[in-house]
Scaffold this motif. Sequence first.
Motif, PDB file in Angstrom:
ATOM      1  N   GLU A  49     -13.336  28.038  25.915  1.00  0.00           N
ATOM      2  CA  GLU A  49     -13.353  29.468  25.594  1.00  0.00           C
ATOM      3  C   GLU A  49     -11.932  29.994  25.363  1.00  0.00           C
ATOM      4  O   GLU A  49     -11.722  30.886  24.548  1.00  0.00           O
ATOM      5  N   LYS A  50     -10.954  29.424  26.062  1.00  0.00           N
ATOM      6  CA  LYS A  50      -9.554  29.814  25.893  1.00  0.00           C
ATOM      7  C   LYS A  50      -8.921  29.189  24.646  1.00  0.00           C
ATOM      8  O   LYS A  50      -7.768  29.445  24.339  1.00  0.00           O
ATOM      9  N   GLY A  51      -9.672  28.325  23.951  1.00  0.00           N
ATOM     10  CA  GLY A  51      -9.175  27.742  22.708  1.00  0.00           C
ATOM     11  C   GLY A  51      -8.360  26.478  22.873  1.00  0.00           C
ATOM     12  O   GLY A  51      -7.598  26.112  21.974  1.00  0.00           O
ATOM     13  N   ILE A  52      -8.504  25.791  23.982  1.00  0.00           N
ATOM     14  CA  ILE A  52      -7.757  24.557  24.230  1.00  0.00           C
ATOM     15  C   ILE A  52      -8.421  23.414  23.437  1.00  0.00           C
ATOM     16  O   ILE A  52      -9.562  23.042  23.715  1.00  0.00           O
ATOM     17  N   ALA A  53      -7.698  22.891  22.445  1.00  0.00           N
ATOM     18  CA  ALA A  53      -8.277  21.904  21.523  1.00  0.00           C
ATOM     19  C   ALA A  53      -8.721  20.630  22.233  1.00  0.00           C
ATOM     20  O   ALA A  53      -9.801  20.098  21.940  1.00  0.00           O
ATOM     21  N   TRP A  54      -7.908  20.119  23.164  1.00  0.00           N
ATOM     22  CA  TRP A  54      -8.284  18.856  23.813  1.00  0.00           C
ATOM     23  C   TRP A  54      -9.554  19.026  24.633  1.00  0.00           C
ATOM     24  O   TRP A  54     -10.336  18.087  24.778  1.00  0.00           O
ATOM     25  N   ALA A  55      -9.792  20.241  25.149  1.00  0.00           N
ATOM     26  CA  ALA A  55     -11.010  20.498  25.925  1.00  0.00           C
ATOM     27  C   ALA A  55     -12.234  20.446  25.013  1.00  0.00           C
ATOM     28  O   ALA A  55     -13.285  19.917  25.391  1.00  0.00           O
ATOM     29  N   LEU A  56     -12.094  20.968  23.815  1.00  0.00           N
ATOM     30  CA  LEU A  56     -13.173  20.919  22.834  1.00  0.00           C
ATOM     31  C   LEU A  56     -13.520  19.465  22.507  1.00  0.00           C
ATOM     32  O   LEU A  56     -14.691  19.088  22.465  1.00  0.00           O
ATOM     33  N   ASN A  57     -12.498  18.655  22.322  1.00  0.00           N
ATOM     34  CA  ASN A  57     -12.708  17.238  22.023  1.00  0.00           C
ATOM     35  C   ASN A  57     -13.271  16.482  23.226  1.00  0.00           C
ATOM     36  O   ASN A  57     -14.116  15.598  23.066  1.00  0.00           O
ATOM     37  N   LEU A  58     -12.824  16.836  24.411  1.00  0.00           N
ATOM     38  CA  LEU A  58     -13.354  16.209  25.622  1.00  0.00           C
ATOM     39  C   LEU A  58     -14.840  16.539  25.787  1.00  0.00           C
ATOM     40  O   LEU A  58     -15.633  15.696  26.203  1.00  0.00           O
ATOM     41  N   GLY A  59     -15.224  17.747  25.421  1.00  0.00           N
ATOM     42  CA  GLY A  59     -16.639  18.124  25.452  1.00  0.00           C
ATOM     43  C   GLY A  59     -17.474  17.235  24.547  1.00  0.00           C
ATOM     44  O   GLY A  59     -18.590  16.854  24.887  1.00  0.00           O
ATOM     45  N   PHE A  60     -16.932  16.899  23.389  1.00  0.00           N
ATOM     46  CA  PHE A  60     -17.606  15.989  22.458  1.00  0.00           C
ATOM     47  C   PHE A  60     -17.819  14.623  23.113  1.00  0.00           C
ATOM     48  O   PHE A  60     -18.915  14.060  23.089  1.00  0.00           O
ATOM     49  N   ILE A  61     -16.774  14.100  23.736  1.00  0.00           N
ATOM     50  CA  ILE A  61     -16.857  12.790  24.403  1.00  0.00           C
ATOM     51  C   ILE A  61     -17.856  12.839  25.560  1.00  0.00           C
ATOM     52  O   ILE A  61     -18.683  11.932  25.719  1.00  0.00           O
ATOM     53  N   LEU A  62     -17.792  13.898  26.355  1.00  0.00           N
ATOM     54  CA  LEU A  62     -18.725  14.031  27.485  1.00  0.00           C
ATOM     55  C   LEU A  62     -20.165  14.174  26.998  1.00  0.00           C
ATOM     56  O   LEU A  62     -21.094  13.702  27.655  1.00  0.00           O
ATOM     57  N   GLY A  63     -20.358  14.796  25.855  1.00  0.00           N
ATOM     58  CA  GLY A  63     -21.700  14.901  25.278  1.00  0.00           C
ATOM     59  C   GLY A  63     -22.272  13.535  24.956  1.00  0.00           C
ATOM     60  O   GLY A  63     -23.429  13.233  25.267  1.00  0.00           O
ATOM     61  N   ILE A  64     -21.446  12.706  24.350  1.00  0.00           N
ATOM     62  CA  ILE A  64     -21.885  11.338  24.034  1.00  0.00           C
ATOM     63  C   ILE A  64     -22.167  10.567  25.322  1.00  0.00           C
ATOM     64  O   ILE A  64     -23.190   9.885  25.436  1.00  0.00           O
ATOM     65  N   LEU A  65     -21.292  10.702  26.301  1.00  0.00           N
ATOM     66  CA  LEU A  65     -21.488  10.013  27.578  1.00  0.00           C
ATOM     67  C   LEU A  65     -22.740  10.486  28.306  1.00  0.00           C
ATOM     68  O   LEU A  65     -23.438   9.683  28.934  1.00  0.00           O
ATOM     69  N   ALA A  66     -23.048  11.778  28.213  1.00  0.00           N
ATOM     70  CA  ALA A  66     -24.258  12.305  28.856  1.00  0.00           C
ATOM     71  C   ALA A  66     -25.499  11.668  28.258  1.00  0.00           C
ATOM     72  O   ALA A  66     -26.402  11.219  28.987  1.00  0.00           O
ATOM     73  N   ILE A  67     -25.540  11.608  26.945  1.00  0.00           N
ATOM     74  CA  ILE A  67     -26.697  11.013  26.263  1.00  0.00           C
ATOM     75  C   ILE A  67     -26.818   9.534  26.618  1.00  0.00           C
ATOM     76  O   ILE A  67     -27.909   9.058  26.952  1.00  0.00           O
ATOM     77  N   LEU A  68     -25.710   8.816  26.553  1.00  0.00           N
ATOM     78  CA  LEU A  68     -25.732   7.381  26.871  1.00  0.00           C
ATOM     79  C   LEU A  68     -26.110   7.122  28.323  1.00  0.00           C
ATOM     80  O   LEU A  68     -26.946   6.248  28.609  1.00  0.00           O
TER      81      LEU A  68
END
Length: 130
Positions: A49-68
């Motif tokens: 929400e604060k616009g931190i780019a690496w956090a946005l990308n980490l969310g993508f990685i965690l999304g994949i890990l959650a599904i797997l």
Amino acid sequence: MRIYSILLLGSAICLSIGGYLLLGVVPSILTAMTYVVVIVLLALSYLVEKGIAWALNLGFILGILAILSSSLSQAHMQALSQFGSSPRITILDALMVMGFYVFPVVYIVFWVRGRASRKSRDLMNQAKKD
């Protein structure tokens, strides 16, 4: 960024409720790990929400890990096979599907679309310069 934060919060809420409903049913370590993940998702939502780019990308990685992780979990697969067997199981399964699949998949789709549109814009801007 707002949609990404909402999706992370959605997963966190589903996992929180599911963890609470499973207190005393699953080993305590699993409940503790669930709440650690919830804290990570809440922190990540704030950073996104604060616009931190690496956090946005980490969310993508965690999304994949959650599904797997859910897809490879025998306990999750067994729980899904019992969908509809009782109201409690149905609620838990719905929370699992929302928290481990729906919110992460939507996050991933938005992330990929955002990347693709950004690349397209960059290419168009480069073509204009040339």
